[in-house]
Design an enzyme around this catalytic site. Structure first.
Site, PDB file in Angstrom:
ATOM      1  N   ASP A 143       0.935  -1.154   0.009  1.00  0.00           N
ATOM      2  CA  ASP A 143      -0.128   0.159  -0.042  1.00  0.00           C
ATOM      3  C   ASP A 143       0.781   1.211  -0.011  1.00  0.00           C
ATOM      4  OD1 ASP A 143      -1.948  -1.753   0.148  1.00  0.00           O
ATOM      5  OD2 ASP A 143      -2.825  -0.708   1.914  1.00  0.00           O
ATOM      6  N   HIS A 180      -5.983   9.253   0.803  1.00  0.00           N
ATOM      7  CA  HIS A 180      -5.776   8.292   1.988  1.00  0.00           C
ATOM      8  C   HIS A 180      -6.757   8.658   3.034  1.00  0.00           C
ATOM      9  CE1 HIS A 180      -3.920   5.288   4.673  1.00  0.00           C
ATOM     10  NE2 HIS A 180      -3.668   4.638   3.683  1.00  0.00           N
ATOM     11  N   HIS A 223       3.376  -2.497   3.264  1.00  0.00           N
ATOM     12  CA  HIS A 223       3.466  -0.864   2.476  1.00  0.00           C
ATOM     13  C   HIS A 223       4.982  -0.701   1.902  1.00  0.00           C
ATOM     14  CE1 HIS A 223       0.322  -0.918   5.572  1.00  0.00           C
ATOM     15  NE2 HIS A 223      -0.086   0.362   5.005  1.00  0.00           N
TER      16      HIS A 223
END
Length: 278
Positions: free
Chosen positions: A99, A154, A246
């Site tokens: 991510d 986000h 991530h």
């Protein structure tokens, strides 16, 4: 073809013009027949259309408008609105998702690591990051990984915002990713922080993106240290699970170091790598 308008009157001129037309049409017919004979096949649709155009040019002005209908844009793929948590392969397989990228430092390093272990992953991209680093988006696609829409800003509170706002966040990011990738398919949509709503899942699915969740969250986004990330991932892993990691959103050295340890460990445990269900 010569126009009668502007020619001299008289029988000779009229006969000459008619003869020119006849010779021209005969030449075109003979040429088409000879070509068909040489190829050993009957003239097809293209030859018929070409012959029809010759007749139209003889009977009507060259600027006659076409009535052909424009091609309809392709409809988005039909996908499920339900949140995908498992791999498409099932069994002893896992799916790695990354991510908040692309990131100019950690995304290239992660891509190199994945190539070393022959693993394909799904990259959940923030729209402006994709817009900022289109070469990285294109590299992700070129190396066989999949794309996921991870919104414009986000906003982990998206589930408390209006449907119009959610739509702007989802489709705005998709437009940025589409432009950066050159039009590669965006398979999934992942809500920031898992803040899905029925509306956001519907919007994503209507545009060909399956809502994407996860099973394994080692908490790498909290920066707990490499050892803690690896330990948490090993404790949570199960057959068919989607793993959340991530490669963007800040310093991801811990995430990268954890993957250096976790990926070969998973392979030694007999896990294969698959994409999430789309």
């Amino acid at each position: 073809m010569h126009s009668k308008r502007g020619s001299r009157p008289g029988t000779v001129a009229t006969v000459a013009a008619a003869g020119t037309v006849a010779v021209g049409l005969l030449t075109a017919f003979v040429g088409t027949s000879a070509g068909a004979a040489a190829s050993g096949r009957h003239p097809g649709w293209e030859q018929s259309v070409r012959a029809a155009r010759v007749q139209q040019q003889a009977a009507a002005p060259a600027h006659r408008p076409s009535h052909a209908k424009p091609a309809k844009p392709k409809a988005p793929r039909k996908v499920s609105r339900s949140i995908s948590h498992h791999t498409v392969a099932g069994g002893r397989s896992v799916s790695l998702t990354l991510d908040d990228g692309p990131h100019p430092e950690w995304t290239p390093k992660t891509l190199d690591l994945l190539r070393r272990y022959h693993i394909k992953a799904t990259f959940c991209l923030i729209g402006p990051n994709a817009e900022r680093y289109p070469k990285l988006v294109k590299r992700i696609v070129a190396e066989g990984h999949r794309l996921c829409d991870h919104s414009v800003d986000h906003d982990t509170g998206m589930d408390h915002k209006s449907v119009a706002y959610q739509k702007q966040q989802i489709l705005g990011a998709k437009r940025m990713i589409d432009k950066a990738s050159g039009g590669a398919r965006v398979h999934y949509y992942r809500a920031p922080g898992g803040a899905f709503t029925p509306a956001s899942r519907r919007i994503a699915a209507e545009h060909g993106m399956r809502p994407l969740g996860w099973i394994v969250d080692p908490g790498d986004w909290q920066l707990p240290g490499t050892e803690a990330i690896v330990r948490h991932a090993k404790e949570q892993v199960e057959d068919g699970a989607v793993l959340l990691f991530h490669d963007g959103g800040g310093d991801r050295s811990e995430s990268y170091q954890a993957l250096q340890q976790l990926l070969p460990w998973l392979k030694k445990q007999g896990y294969s790598f698959s994409f999430p269900k789309a």
